[in-house]
Design an enzyme around this catalytic site. Structure first.
Site, mmCIF file in Angstrom:
data_model
loop_
_atom_site.group_PDB
_atom_site.id
_atom_site.type_symbol
_atom_site.label_atom_id
_atom_site.label_comp_id
_atom_site.label_asym_id
_atom_site.label_seq_id
_atom_site.Cartn_x
_atom_site.Cartn_y
_atom_site.Cartn_z
ATOM 1 N N HIS A 190 -67.661 -57.622 17.795
ATOM 2 C CA HIS A 190 -68.992 -58.196 17.596
ATOM 3 C C HIS A 190 -69.194 -59.476 18.395
ATOM 4 O O HIS A 190 -70.230 -59.672 19.009
ATOM 5 C CB HIS A 190 -69.184 -58.559 16.126
ATOM 6 N N CYS A 503 -71.098 -41.209 34.246
ATOM 7 C CA CYS A 503 -71.413 -42.136 33.150
ATOM 8 C C CYS A 503 -70.162 -42.753 32.548
ATOM 9 O O CYS A 503 -70.234 -43.452 31.542
ATOM 10 C CB CYS A 503 -72.248 -41.445 32.082
HETATM 11 C C1 PEP Z 1 -66.464 -40.401 29.347
HETATM 12 O O1 PEP Z 1 -65.602 -39.717 28.808
HETATM 13 O O2 PEP Z 1 -66.376 -40.853 30.508
HETATM 14 C C2 PEP Z 1 -67.679 -40.764 28.609
HETATM 15 C C3 PEP Z 1 -68.683 -41.392 29.201
HETATM 16 O O3 PEP Z 1 -67.726 -40.458 27.287
HETATM 17 P P1 PEP Z 1 -67.035 -41.321 26.130
HETATM 18 O O4 PEP Z 1 -66.571 -42.620 26.724
HETATM 19 O O5 PEP Z 1 -68.110 -41.491 25.111
HETATM 20 O O6 PEP Z 1 -65.927 -40.411 25.724
#
Ligand code: PEP
Ligand code: MG
Length: 573
Positions: A190, A503
């Site tokens: 946090h 991502c």
């Molecule tokens: C990943 O695995 O790169 C991803 C973006 O998902 P998470 O970090 O939520 O597993």
């Protein structure tokens, strides 16, 4: 004596000021036998009600100064104080065992804290910190011990603490508190999250900053490199004043790019998107100039509660996000529970290897009720913006086809009921399992886009648990094997006229960005505060030049060699 401590860089920037060591009051809690039960319950009620008044005041102040979302944690704290499970258990101990209020409260709170701390997922562990924070406040009143409030600091200060609770952090006035450093905490604690939204430089997890620093000592907090310099020399002061000035100037430059689009030096546009966990993250997303949401991790909607979110609750959350993004793309990932993210109320059996177990799409295809509810909420929200659906952890074509089949069935059901749905919902998958990366050419024919989830793809490719410190040296984003997989995925998408994004954390990494641009990545999705630095970097890079360079990097033997080449040619050049 000059000394440097290393911790985790939690919030970027450099701060130089005198230290204020924020000490936790020590509570001496003895068990006493009380004589008058009614009086003791009265003492408890009084302490609870003063604590509630204080928390309401802090909440209002936080709401006025930091915004409603940052104030929400205090509403949660107020709820803890009214939670019958906690309060009634304390009263019961006073009544039945004749315990004094502070002893009973401490016992009950510790039981809840231990329960939450032992849960596997980080979100639930943070609830333990909330209970500890609230309990301390009530104990302070019961014992008549007053802790000096951080709100009373009125000169430029660096706050040093073991940890900072949410109520400590919300009292920090950025005009006077220039930075902070703590013994404990990680990037997602946090205090770290709050420090980023307050834009106060911070270093957490130094282990020993409170034992090395005394109030009044000069301290430098370097939130860029995760260092705390105690009693710096004149030369260090000069060096860090320059580092601070350079960074502040850099930030002003970045801020000018908020409304710009992201175009490389040779005119190629790439999309810079943000990763979010809840609609509350949208202010930061918009303030940092994201062109899209590349990953909405919907599992947070399911966490921190004791039942599943309803279709309507989900619909409202998804609708809010797509509406506020005003037709910009929003990629919403279906439930990715399992691994390190548990839902205690689903009561799933413990697994030996949860990261290789019953998680994400595997669970959704089996628990169809949960999955179909989410799909309906997503389809309904699609009418309000540019919503795309993404399935996590796809390993086989059968999983993809089955998920798409259910989506189609729910679409047909809703249309039959006359409910409006967008006609152009793109459906994609996360590529985070090596089998899917290797067979990306096959998957590309049946999806609209890929988003490479490197956080998991790296751990599965290198067989190195992403949570395990002892094998973290194997967690190598620039390993030629990872880069080759990334290339395979991007090429496979392009061959079918589809787009490929990323991502995982790697997408916002300054070493990875030149490589990913060169490999032809179309969309980069990252935490909101990384967007402007990434945009600034991409504006200065030429995609054509980089595509040759990236090909060469795939032929190097080690991640270190790749990193060194990128640094020499594109970072320190
Ligand atoms: C990943 O695995 O790169 C991803 C973006 O998902 P998470 O970090 O939520 O597993
Ligand atoms: Mg993942």
């Amino acid at each position: 004596m000059q000394q440097t401590l290393t911790g985790i860089a939690a919030s970027a920037g450099v701060a130089i000021a005198k230290a204020f060591v924020h000490e936790e009051p020590t509570f001496n809690i003895e068990r006493l036998n009380i004589e008058n039960v009614e009086d003791e319950i009265g003492r408890l009620q009084d302490a609870l009600s003063v604590s509630k008044q204080e928390l309401s005041a802090i909440r209002d102040k936080a709401e006025a100064e930091l915004g409603a979302d940052k104030a929400e944690i205090f509403s949660a704290h107020l709820l803890v104080l009214s939670d019958p499970e906690l309060v009634d258990s304390v009263s019961d101990k006073i009544k039945s065992d004749g315990q004094n209020a502070e002893f009973a409260l401490n016992e009950v709170a510790n039981m809840f804290i231990t329960m939450f701390e032992n849960m596997d997922n980080e979100y639930m562990r943070e609830r333990a910190a909330d209970i500890r924070d609230v309990t301390k406040r009530v104990l302070g009143h019961l014992l008549g011990i007053e802790a000096r409030s951080l709100a009373t600091l009125v000169e430029e200060t660096i706050v040093i603490a073991d940890d900072l609770t949410p109520s400590d952090t919300a009292q920090l006035n950025p005009v006077f508190v220039k930075g902070f450093a703590t013994n404990v905490g990680g990037r997602t604690s946090h205090s770290a999250i709050m420090s980023r939204s307050l834009e106060i430089p911070a270093v957490v997890g130094t282990k020993e900053v409170t034992t090395q620093v005394k109030t009044g000592m000069m301290v430098i907090v370097d939130g860029l490199d995760g260092q705390v310099i105690i009693e710096p020399t004149e030369a260090q002061l000069t060096e860090y004043r320059k580092k601070k000035a350079d960074y502040d100037k850099q930030k002003e430059e970045w801020a000018k790019l908020v409304l710009e689009s992201t175009v490389s030096k040779d005119g190629e546009h790439v999309e810079l998107a943000a990763n979010i966990g809840t609609p509350k993250d949208l202010d930061g997303v918009i303030g940092n100039g994201a062109e899209a949401i590349g990953l909405y991790r919907t599992e947070f909607l399911y966490m921190g509660r004791d039942n599943l979110p309803t279709e309507d609750e989900q619909f409202e959350a998804y609708k809010e996000v797509v509406e506020r993004m005003e037709n910009k793309p929003v990629v919403i990932r279906t439930l990715d529970i399992g691994g390190d993210k548990e839902l205690p109320y689903l009561d799933l059996p413990k697994e030996l290897n949860p990261f290789l177990g019953f998680r994400a799409i595997r669970l959704c295809l089996e628990e169809q009720g949960i999955f179909r509810t989410q799909l309906r909420a997503l389809l309904r929200a699609s009418a309000f913006g540019n919503l795309k659906i993404m399935f996590p952890m796809i390993a086989t074509m059968e999983e993809l086809r089955q998920a798409k089949q259910m989506l189609q069935e729910e679409k047909d059901n809703l249309l039959a009921d006359g409910i409006e749905i967008s006609e152009q919902i793109e459906v994609g998958i996360m590529v985070e399992i090596p089998s899917t990366a290797v067979a990306a050419d096959l998957f590309a024919k049946e999806v609209d886009f890929f988003s490479i989830g490197t956080n998991d793809l790296i751990q599965y490719t290198m067989a190195a648990d992403r949570m395990n410190e002892r094998v973290s040296y194997l967690y190598q984003p620039y390993h030629p094997a990872i880069l080759r997989l990334v290339k395979m995925v991007i090429d496979a998408a392009h061959k079918q006229g589809k787009w490929a994004g990323m991502c995982g954390e790697m997408a916002g990494d300054e070493i990875a960005i030149p490589l990913l641009l060169g490999l032809g990545l179309d969309e980069f999705s990252m935490s909101a505060t990384s967007i402007l630095p990434a945009r600034s970097q991409i504006l200065s890079l030429s995609k054509t030049e980089l595509s040759q360079f990236a090909e060469e990097m795939l032929q190097l033997s080690t991640a270190d060699e790749v990193e060194q080449q990128v640094r020499e040619q594109f970072i320190n050049a």
